[in-house]
Enzyme design. Structure first.
Site, mmCIF file in Angstrom:
data_model
loop_
_atom_site.group_PDB
_atom_site.id
_atom_site.type_symbol
_atom_site.label_atom_id
_atom_site.label_comp_id
_atom_site.label_asym_id
_atom_site.label_seq_id
_atom_site.Cartn_x
_atom_site.Cartn_y
_atom_site.Cartn_z
ATOM 1 N N ASP A 123 0.843 -1.209 0.000
ATOM 2 C CA ASP A 123 0.000 0.000 0.000
ATOM 3 C C ASP A 123 0.875 1.255 0.000
ATOM 4 N N CYS A 177 -8.739 -15.749 -16.364
ATOM 5 C CA CYS A 177 -10.160 -15.881 -15.988
ATOM 6 C C CYS A 177 -10.917 -16.730 -17.010
ATOM 7 N N CYS A 180 -15.032 -16.715 -17.981
ATOM 8 C CA CYS A 180 -15.814 -16.108 -16.889
ATOM 9 C C CYS A 180 -15.783 -14.585 -17.015
ATOM 10 N N CYS A 183 -17.817 -10.882 -12.617
ATOM 11 C CA CYS A 183 -17.663 -9.645 -11.852
ATOM 12 C C CYS A 183 -18.241 -8.430 -12.582
ATOM 13 N N CYS A 187 -21.139 -5.723 -10.668
ATOM 14 C CA CYS A 187 -20.790 -4.407 -10.129
ATOM 15 C C CYS A 187 -22.019 -3.492 -10.149
ATOM 16 N N CYS A 203 -16.531 3.543 -8.923
ATOM 17 C CA CYS A 203 -16.317 2.387 -8.038
ATOM 18 C C CYS A 203 -16.693 2.814 -6.614
ATOM 19 N N CYS A 229 -16.311 -1.984 -0.821
ATOM 20 C CA CYS A 229 -17.336 -2.732 -1.557
ATOM 21 C C CYS A 229 -16.712 -4.056 -1.959
ATOM 22 N N CYS A 232 -17.668 -7.285 -6.535
ATOM 23 C CA CYS A 232 -16.961 -7.983 -7.620
ATOM 24 C C CYS A 232 -16.099 -9.113 -7.061
ATOM 25 N N CYS A 236 -16.922 -13.656 -7.609
ATOM 26 C CA CYS A 236 -15.784 -14.265 -8.318
ATOM 27 C C CYS A 236 -15.659 -15.761 -7.973
HETATM 28 C C1 B12 Z 1 -5.581 2.956 -5.712
HETATM 29 C C2 B12 Z 1 -6.057 1.648 -5.123
HETATM 30 C C3 B12 Z 1 -7.424 1.414 -5.140
HETATM 31 C C4 B12 Z 1 -8.398 2.321 -5.878
HETATM 32 C C5 B12 Z 1 -8.291 2.042 -7.403
HETATM 33 C C6 B12 Z 1 -8.204 0.543 -7.726
HETATM 34 C C7 B12 Z 1 -7.875 0.234 -9.192
HETATM 35 N N1 B12 Z 1 -8.343 -0.910 -9.670
HETATM 36 O O1 B12 Z 1 -7.243 0.996 -9.837
HETATM 37 C C8 B12 Z 1 -9.764 1.932 -5.228
HETATM 38 C C9 B12 Z 1 -10.032 2.873 -4.071
HETATM 39 C C10 B12 Z 1 -10.962 1.914 -6.167
HETATM 40 C C11 B12 Z 1 -9.421 0.555 -4.671
HETATM 41 C C12 B12 Z 1 -10.392 -0.376 -4.392
HETATM 42 C C13 B12 Z 1 -10.115 -1.631 -3.903
HETATM 43 N N2 B12 Z 1 -8.947 -2.076 -3.451
HETATM 44 CO CO1 B12 Z 1 -7.297 -1.081 -3.669
HETATM 45 N N3 B12 Z 1 -5.607 -0.335 -3.942
HETATM 46 C C14 B12 Z 1 -5.154 0.719 -4.576
HETATM 47 C C15 B12 Z 1 -3.628 0.820 -4.581
HETATM 48 C C16 B12 Z 1 -3.220 1.825 -3.492
HETATM 49 C C17 B12 Z 1 -3.008 1.177 -5.937
HETATM 50 C C18 B12 Z 1 -3.623 0.409 -7.139
HETATM 51 C C19 B12 Z 1 -3.085 0.914 -8.472
HETATM 52 O O2 B12 Z 1 -1.912 1.130 -8.629
HETATM 53 N N4 B12 Z 1 -3.947 1.107 -9.438
HETATM 54 C C20 B12 Z 1 -3.506 1.567 -10.733
HETATM 55 C C21 B12 Z 1 -4.285 0.818 -11.831
HETATM 56 C C22 B12 Z 1 -3.799 1.070 -13.237
HETATM 57 O O3 B12 Z 1 -4.014 -0.458 -11.544
HETATM 58 P P1 B12 Z 1 -5.028 -1.676 -11.490
HETATM 59 O O4 B12 Z 1 -6.339 -1.423 -12.086
HETATM 60 O O5 B12 Z 1 -4.939 -2.190 -10.100
HETATM 61 O O6 B12 Z 1 -4.121 -2.516 -12.475
HETATM 62 C C23 B12 Z 1 -4.230 -3.782 -12.784
HETATM 63 C C24 B12 Z 1 -4.709 -3.946 -14.205
HETATM 64 O O7 B12 Z 1 -4.018 -3.038 -15.000
HETATM 65 C C25 B12 Z 1 -4.370 -5.344 -14.392
HETATM 66 N N5 B12 Z 1 -3.741 -5.829 -15.609
HETATM 67 C C26 B12 Z 1 -2.620 -6.544 -15.613
HETATM 68 N N6 B12 Z 1 -2.346 -6.948 -16.845
HETATM 69 C C27 B12 Z 1 -3.322 -6.476 -17.628
HETATM 70 C C28 B12 Z 1 -3.501 -6.578 -18.986
HETATM 71 C C29 B12 Z 1 -4.586 -5.944 -19.555
HETATM 72 C C30 B12 Z 1 -4.767 -6.039 -21.025
HETATM 73 C C31 B12 Z 1 -5.491 -5.203 -18.761
HETATM 74 C C32 B12 Z 1 -6.658 -4.541 -19.364
HETATM 75 C C33 B12 Z 1 -5.293 -5.102 -17.381
HETATM 76 C C34 B12 Z 1 -4.204 -5.755 -16.849
HETATM 77 O O8 B12 Z 1 -3.386 -5.660 -13.393
HETATM 78 C C35 B12 Z 1 -2.910 -4.446 -12.926
HETATM 79 C C36 B12 Z 1 -1.966 -4.663 -11.809
HETATM 80 O O9 B12 Z 1 -0.820 -5.211 -12.432
HETATM 81 C C37 B12 Z 1 -3.215 -0.656 -4.192
HETATM 82 C C38 B12 Z 1 -1.936 -0.751 -3.335
HETATM 83 C C39 B12 Z 1 -0.699 -0.566 -4.186
HETATM 84 N N7 B12 Z 1 0.189 0.306 -3.789
HETATM 85 O O10 B12 Z 1 -0.545 -1.212 -5.198
HETATM 86 C C40 B12 Z 1 -4.476 -1.186 -3.452
HETATM 87 C C41 B12 Z 1 -4.973 -2.626 -3.749
HETATM 88 C C42 B12 Z 1 -4.964 -2.795 -5.241
HETATM 89 N N8 B12 Z 1 -6.346 -2.621 -3.271
HETATM 90 C C43 B12 Z 1 -6.697 -3.718 -2.740
HETATM 91 C C44 B12 Z 1 -8.020 -4.011 -2.310
HETATM 92 C C45 B12 Z 1 -8.207 -5.197 -1.368
HETATM 93 C C46 B12 Z 1 -9.092 -3.246 -2.776
HETATM 94 C C47 B12 Z 1 -10.598 -3.548 -2.644
HETATM 95 C C48 B12 Z 1 -10.956 -5.013 -2.787
HETATM 96 C C49 B12 Z 1 -11.097 -3.010 -1.271
HETATM 97 C C50 B12 Z 1 -12.612 -3.124 -1.080
HETATM 98 N N9 B12 Z 1 -13.131 -4.301 -0.744
HETATM 99 O O11 B12 Z 1 -13.298 -2.138 -1.182
HETATM 100 C C51 B12 Z 1 -11.187 -2.680 -3.780
HETATM 101 C C52 B12 Z 1 -11.290 -3.452 -5.099
HETATM 102 C C53 B12 Z 1 -11.851 -2.655 -6.239
HETATM 103 C C54 B12 Z 1 -11.340 -3.181 -7.579
HETATM 104 N N10 B12 Z 1 -12.184 -3.871 -8.328
HETATM 105 O O12 B12 Z 1 -10.167 -2.967 -7.894
HETATM 106 C C55 B12 Z 1 -5.573 -4.745 -2.743
HETATM 107 C C56 B12 Z 1 -5.866 -5.741 -3.881
HETATM 108 C C57 B12 Z 1 -5.525 -7.183 -3.566
HETATM 109 C C58 B12 Z 1 -5.898 -8.052 -4.745
HETATM 110 N N11 B12 Z 1 -6.246 -9.280 -4.436
HETATM 111 O O13 B12 Z 1 -5.833 -7.635 -5.896
HETATM 112 C C59 B12 Z 1 -4.294 -3.827 -2.996
HETATM 113 C C60 B12 Z 1 -3.195 -4.488 -3.810
HETATM 114 C C61 B12 Z 1 -3.779 -3.469 -1.593
HETATM 115 C C62 B12 Z 1 -2.944 -4.598 -0.959
HETATM 116 N N12 B12 Z 1 -1.767 -4.257 -0.451
HETATM 117 O O14 B12 Z 1 -3.301 -5.746 -0.928
HETATM 118 N N13 B12 Z 1 -8.115 0.379 -4.536
HETATM 119 S S1 SF4 Z 2 -15.569 -2.706 -5.627
HETATM 120 FE FE1 SF4 Z 2 -16.005 -3.892 -7.475
HETATM 121 S S2 SF4 Z 2 -18.230 -4.241 -7.452
HETATM 122 FE FE2 SF4 Z 2 -17.810 -2.615 -5.966
HETATM 123 S S3 SF4 Z 2 -18.154 -0.758 -7.161
HETATM 124 FE FE3 SF4 Z 2 -15.936 -1.195 -7.251
HETATM 125 S S4 SF4 Z 2 -15.678 -2.409 -9.131
HETATM 126 FE FE4 SF4 Z 2 -17.872 -2.382 -8.633
HETATM 127 S S1 SF4 Z 3 -15.436 -13.014 -11.557
HETATM 128 FE FE1 SF4 Z 3 -13.292 -13.458 -11.009
HETATM 129 S S2 SF4 Z 3 -12.703 -15.181 -12.357
HETATM 130 FE FE2 SF4 Z 3 -14.574 -14.284 -13.206
HETATM 131 S S3 SF4 Z 3 -13.829 -12.765 -14.679
HETATM 132 FE FE3 SF4 Z 3 -14.132 -11.651 -12.767
HETATM 133 S S4 SF4 Z 3 -12.127 -11.709 -11.808
HETATM 134 FE FE4 SF4 Z 3 -12.094 -13.287 -13.383
#
Ligand code: B12
Ligand code: SF4
Ligand code: SF4
Length: 380
Positions: A123, A177, A180, A183, A187, A203, A229, A232, A236
């Site tokens: 984080d 995935c 599937c 998710c 949402c 989100c 939240c 999603c 899964c």
């Molecule tokens: C900012 C942040 C958020 C933001 C934005 C999340 C986001 N998806 O961007 C918000 C506040 C919305 C958030 C929410 C949540 N978060 Co958060 N968050 C972070 C934080 C601080 C940075 C994430 C980041 O860099 N995002 C930048 C964007 C670009 O990255 P991304 O979407 O995550 O990127 C992924 C995709 O690009 C994907 N990807 C990979 N290859 C490819 C290829 C293609 C073609 C595509 C399209 C995508 C793709 O993988 C990437 C990571 O490598 C991290 C901690 C950290 N320092 O990393 C925790 C972290 C991601 N969060 C975490 C958690 C637990 C959550 C929540 C579940 C909490 C909750 N229950 O409310 C939710 C999940 C929402 C969701 N569906 O993502 C965990 C995730 C653990 C996991 N199993 O993945 C982290 C890693 C914290 C931790 N130390 O464990 N979070």
């Molecule tokens: S945590 Fe997942 S289900 Fe909830 S609003 Fe964000 S993307 Fe949608």
């Molecule tokens: S619900 Fe889980 S396994 Fe299915 S597409 Fe979403 S992230 Fe992948």
């Protein structure tokens, strides 16, 4: 000397997974973050979005290190079973990071005893936790953007020990995935705008963490949530087995509790949450929306207090909540509040609430969430 087998032994004791990667940059992640920011999809969040270069080039922040030991630690506990009534996402219900801290601490100790330098990182804006986990083969990248493990699906927290120990990198997983996509329709706000692409503006997890007024178009979909939240994640399938090990909770945090505690008590209760500037007004704002969505007319007394609060942010959301509950009593509360109100924004909210009350708690601008982004325009 610490070997990978030692690290695996430590991980196994907590059912965690471990992998190793090097400090090479993550140019694709940097491009993804920049594309999210350019399209506004970061929703004003800072974190890694504010520092894509730093976050994607670990060698800049840790010039002394040669390996990153990445762990994915399951965090579900009793009370986490499936229910549609959760008000606080599981990761934030108590100190769930303690499981991650314990495993990372043990690994760092083992490496330090072997004379190596270590730093525990998670984080933190200097590392993209999911990206390191995916490259180290600890998890695969889900369509929800969650990193998933075969055993626990998305129910894992990710952390790393950055070290100067030379360890052999582990291979990324071949798993995906597949067909599937559960998710995406699960949402409530259509925030997963393409596989692996999240629109943080909508989100709920992000919305409840941000400052300011909650977008009226999203308030309905927030339902009873106060923080985080999990929709999603619960949708899964790879996480089903882990979730089914536990019963659901009977002791959800109630919006009424949030709205009746003192600042000090509330601060203590939410000490593990990200709250902007630690200002409890944002937690209370969330609770007001949740209370409005309860539709419970017995909450009107509490909401009537908040519609007189000195803080206009709370008056606004209390007004909305009263309108959402609706009915004759709600309408007269809003009319009385409007007569006293001098803030133009709150007045607007109260006028909408009066109309909503007279229509049984339905807002004219309530509309099903629609995708706000043209999918073809997003760089994935
Ligand atoms: C900012 C942040 C958020 C933001 C934005 C999340 C986001 N998806 O961007 C918000 C506040 C919305 C958030 C929410 C949540 N978060 Co958060 N968050 C972070 C934080 C601080 C940075 C994430 C980041 O860099 N995002 C930048 C964007 C670009 O990255 P991304 O979407 O995550 O990127 C992924 C995709 O690009 C994907 N990807 C990979 N290859 C490819 C290829 C293609 C073609 C595509 C399209 C995508 C793709 O993988 C990437 C990571 O490598 C991290 C901690 C950290 N320092 O990393 C925790 C972290 C991601 N969060 C975490 C958690 C637990 C959550 C929540 C579940 C909490 C909750 N229950 O409310 C939710 C999940 C929402 C969701 N569906 O993502 C965990 C995730 C653990 C996991 N199993 O993945 C982290 C890693 C914290 C931790 N130390 O464990 N979070
Ligand atoms: S945590 Fe997942 S289900 Fe909830 S609003 Fe964000 S993307 Fe949608
Ligand atoms: S619900 Fe889980 S396994 Fe299915 S597409 Fe979403 S992230 Fe992948």
């Amino acid at each position: 000397m610490v070997t990978f087998a030692t690290l695996t032994e430590i991980a196994d004791r907590s059912e965690a997974s471990v992998g190793v990667t090097d400090l090479a940059p993550f140019p694709e992640e940097a491009a993804r973050i920049e594309s999210r920011v350019a399209g506004g999809l970061h929703g004003g969040l800072s974190f890694t979005f504010a520092h894509p270069d730093t976050a994607s080039q670990p060698a800049e922040s840790f010039p002394w290190a040669v390996s990153i030991v990445v762990v994915a630690v399951p965090y579900l506990i009793d009370g986490d079973g499936v229910t549609d009534r959760r008000t606080v996402a599981r990761f934030a219900d108590g100190d769930r990071y303690k499981f991650l801290d314990a495993v990372l601490g043990e690994m760092a100790d083992a490496l330090s005893l072997g004379g190596r330098r270590t730093e525990i990182v998670y984080d933190d804006n200097r590392l993209i936790d999911r990206a390191v986990a995916i490259r180290a083969g600890v998890a695969w990248s889900g369509k929800s953007t969650m990193a998933l493990t075969p055993r626990f699906g998305p129910w894992i927290l990710i952390g790393s020990v950055v070290t100067d120990a030379k360890l052999t990198p582990t291979e990324p997983m071949r798993r995906t995935c597949g067909t599937c996509d559960a998710c995406i329709p699960a949402c409530p706000t259509n925030a997963i705008v393409a596989p692996g692409v999240l629109d943080a503006r909508r989100c709920i997890s992000a919305v409840l963490q941000r400052r300011g007024v909650i977008d009226p178009a999203l308030r309905n979909a927030i339902g009873g949530r106060i923080y985080g939240c999990d929709d999603c994640l619960t949708a899964c399938p790879p996480g089903d087995k882990a979730l089914s090990r536990f019963q659901p909770t009977n002791e959800d945090l109630r919006a009424e509790t949030v709205l009746t505690l003192s600042d000090e008590e509330l601060e203590h209760l939410v000490e593990h949450w990200y709250v902007p500037s630690r200002r409890m007004r944002f937690v209370r704002r969330n609770a007001l929306v949740a209370l409005g969505n309860s539709g419970d007319t017995s909450s009107l007394g509490l909401l009537a207090r908040y519609v007189c609060d000195p803080d206009p942010l709370l008056r606004m959301h209390a007004g909305w909540a009263i309108g959402r509950i609706g009915g004759v009593e709600a309408e007269s509360l809003c009319v009385a509040a409007l007569e006293r109100e001098s803030d133009a924004e709150v007045q607007g909210e109260l006028l909408a609430a009066i109309t909503a009350s007279s229509q049984g708690g339905v807002y004219a601008d309530e509309r099903p969430a629609q995708r706000s982004v043209e999918l073809k325009e997003i760089a994935t």
